[in-house]
Design a protein around this motif. Structure first.
Motif, short mmCIF file in Angstrom:
data_model
loop_
_atom_site.label_atom_id
_atom_site.label_comp_id
_atom_site.label_asym_id
_atom_site.label_seq_id
_atom_site.Cartn_x
_atom_site.Cartn_y
_atom_site.Cartn_z
N LEU A 112 0.82 -1.21 0.00
CA LEU A 112 0.00 0.00 0.00
C LEU A 112 0.86 1.27 0.00
N ALA A 113 1.90 1.26 0.82
CA ALA A 113 2.78 2.42 0.89
C ALA A 113 3.47 2.67 -0.46
N ALA A 114 3.93 1.59 -1.09
CA ALA A 114 4.58 1.73 -2.39
C ALA A 114 3.59 2.23 -3.45
N ILE A 144 -4.62 7.82 -13.44
CA ILE A 144 -4.72 7.69 -11.98
C ILE A 144 -5.74 6.63 -11.60
N THR A 145 -6.89 6.65 -12.26
CA THR A 145 -7.94 5.67 -11.97
C THR A 145 -7.48 4.25 -12.30
N PHE A 150 -5.47 -1.15 -10.67
CA PHE A 150 -4.44 -2.19 -10.80
C PHE A 150 -3.68 -2.36 -9.48
N GLY A 151 -3.46 -1.24 -8.78
CA GLY A 151 -2.79 -1.31 -7.50
C GLY A 151 -3.58 -2.12 -6.48
N LEU A 152 -4.92 -1.96 -6.48
CA LEU A 152 -5.75 -2.75 -5.58
C LEU A 152 -5.64 -4.24 -5.89
N HIS A 153 -5.52 -4.56 -7.17
CA HIS A 153 -5.31 -5.96 -7.55
C HIS A 153 -4.00 -6.49 -6.98
N ASN A 261 -5.54 7.30 1.76
CA ASN A 261 -4.75 8.17 0.89
C ASN A 261 -4.75 7.69 -0.55
N CYS A 262 -4.73 6.37 -0.75
CA CYS A 262 -4.82 5.85 -2.11
C CYS A 262 -6.18 6.18 -2.72
#
Length: 339
Positions: A112-114, A144-145, A150-153, A261-262
């Motif tokens: 998450l931090a990354a 951004i969206t 993809f980050g959540l994945h 924050n994400c």
């Protein structure tokens, strides 16, 4: 919406109190739902609690953007993200058994931090880039969206199939199911939804009051957004984080801050879409970049702290907590001096 400065200040204060009160209840309900649904503290904090505690930011930022107040909108959401990271430092002070980042160690929080560092860099690139937009929207907004989804994945994969595990110590507090509240699962979901609606509405009222305060006091939108509304709309994160720590739900406390924050990056994307004057990134003052850069600096510092996993620091506060509190104080001084 408000005809006088006095009415606006009263509305601002009442909305702030409502947000704080609802936030204290949210942590309790969220901890229960995390256990009952089987999602666990980390994923529930990321996918659900983070979105709910961000509702005041979403309502306030979108309201300011649609009213053609770009500095007020961006300073609110950017200032909120910096304030949220400071709340982790405050939470570390509250948790006296060990360094919070040590006790709540998990691969999910590291990811998450990354992810947050990557997402924070995108709007800063848009601000620094030439003024380009399509249908009034900057090309970085859909990026951004997509990056967030993809980050959540990646986060979900990291949580379900971690490739490394933090070393267990006596101070490590794993995510374990706790005691449920009275009532069924349906009652818990209804409470969660009701609290979400209350915080979202309070965030909108808060920003309406802030607009009047800014106009009638002569204070800049940057100062009002980055200091007053940012701290007020971020208060659910502080309250839920402290409440989660008191319930020994440390993973929920940390994941809620990073997850919020994400999620706030979607708030920035929504502000660009809702802003009627074209791309919002090119109509804000350069000082707005300060909050974004400071948030990256503080997130990277916390990331180093989670990797280092110092058990005890001076006064049982981790070195990363002391650093982010110092960085925030310096950044706040710069913003206040600028306007």
């Amino acid at each position: 919406m408000f005809s006088s400065l006095t009415t606006a200040i009263i509305a601002f204060a009442i909305a702030s109190i409502v947000i704080v009160t609802a936030g204290s209840r949210l942590a309790r309900v969220a901890d229960e739902l995390a256990d009952r649904t089987g999602l666990g503290e980390a994923l529930f904090g990321i996918f659900l609690l983070a979105g709910v505690t961000s509702l005041p930011d979403f309502a306030a930022t979108l309201s300011a953007a649609m009213d053609s107040r770009p500095d007020l909108a961006m300073s609110n959401v950017m200032g909120s993200m910096a304030a949220n990271l400071v709340f982790l430092g405050i939470a570390d002070i509250v948790y006296r058994k060990a360094n919070l980042e040590h006790a709540a160690a998990s691969s999910t929080n590291l990811m998450l931090a990354a992810l947050l560092i990557v997402l924070l860099a995108l709007p800063l690139l848009a601000i620094a880039s030439p003024p380009v937009s399509m249908w009034g929207i900057h090309p970085i907004t859909p990026v951004i969206t997509a990056a967030y989804l993809f980050g959540l994945h990646l986060v979900r994969t990291t949580d379900s199939k971690p490739m490394w595990f933090p070393r267990r110590t006596r101070q490590t507090v794993p995510d374990k199911p706790g005691h449920y509240l009275h009532g069924g699962l349906l009652k818990a979901w209804i409470s969660f939804a009701a609290l979400a609606a209350v915080t979202g509405f309070a965030g909108w009222v808060l920003m309406e009051g802030a607009k009047v305060i800014s106009d009638q006091t002569g204070l800049s939108d940057t100062l009002i957004g980055g200091l007053f509304t940012a701290l007020a709309t971020s208060s659910p994160e502080l309250v839920t984080t402290i409440a989660a720590i008191r319930r020994n739900a440390l993973t929920l406390a940390v994941s809620n801050i990073f997850g919020t924050n994400c999620f706030n990056m979607l708030v920035i994307a929504a502000a660009d879409i809702g802003y009627p004057g074209g791309s919002i990134y090119h109509d804000i003052t350069p000082i707005q970049m300060t909050w974004g850069l400071v948030s990256i600096l503080m997130t990277a510092t916390l990331l180093m702290g989670m990797v280092r996993r110092q058990r005890y620091g001076i006064g049982k506060i981790g070195f990363e907590s002391a650093l982010i509190l110092t960085v925030y104080a310096v950044a706040l001084s710069i913003v206040m001096a600028s306007g």
